[in-house]
Design a protein around this motif. Sequence first.
Motif, mmCIF file in Angstrom:
data_model
loop_
_atom_site.group_PDB
_atom_site.id
_atom_site.type_symbol
_atom_site.label_atom_id
_atom_site.label_comp_id
_atom_site.label_asym_id
_atom_site.label_seq_id
_atom_site.Cartn_x
_atom_site.Cartn_y
_atom_site.Cartn_z
ATOM 1 N N GLU A 56 0.684 -1.184 0.053
ATOM 2 C CA GLU A 56 -0.216 -0.108 0.043
ATOM 3 C C GLU A 56 1.133 1.299 -0.125
ATOM 4 O O GLU A 56 1.136 1.455 -1.186
ATOM 5 N N LYS A 57 0.713 1.788 1.101
ATOM 6 C CA LYS A 57 1.613 3.198 0.910
ATOM 7 C C LYS A 57 3.264 2.830 1.483
ATOM 8 O O LYS A 57 3.526 4.018 2.118
ATOM 9 N N VAL A 58 3.305 2.097 1.721
ATOM 10 C CA VAL A 58 5.218 1.407 3.010
ATOM 11 C C VAL A 58 5.607 1.264 1.758
ATOM 12 O O VAL A 58 5.550 0.043 1.192
ATOM 13 N N LYS A 59 6.610 1.062 1.552
ATOM 14 C CA LYS A 59 7.650 1.074 0.567
ATOM 15 C C LYS A 59 8.968 0.628 1.851
ATOM 16 O O LYS A 59 9.043 0.618 2.928
ATOM 17 N N GLY A 60 9.258 -0.683 1.193
ATOM 18 C CA GLY A 60 10.338 -1.220 2.158
ATOM 19 C C GLY A 60 10.279 -2.200 3.443
ATOM 20 O O GLY A 60 11.182 -1.594 3.986
ATOM 21 N N LEU A 61 8.923 -2.758 3.311
ATOM 22 C CA LEU A 61 8.485 -3.244 4.635
ATOM 23 C C LEU A 61 9.332 -4.005 4.426
ATOM 24 O O LEU A 61 9.264 -5.002 3.593
#
Length: 71
Positions: A56-61
């Motif tokens: 969703e809105k979170v990169k590199g999780l």
Amino acid sequence: MSDVKDSNGNVLQDGDSVTLIKDLKVKGTSVTLKRGTLVKNIRLTGSEDEIECNAEKVKGLVLRTEFLKKA
């Protein structure tokens, strides 16, 4: 490196899609990833109980495999 497995014991590989089996709060943000969220195109890390992904809105999780099942 041993096989990376989801919560059901299925082997995960780079590029697989996974589904969350539990609501997860993302540290450092106000985002909560809901149970059933589909995460596509995962990347394996050096650790057998963690994967990297963009959700969703979170990169590199980084997610723990105990909260995932193969889609």
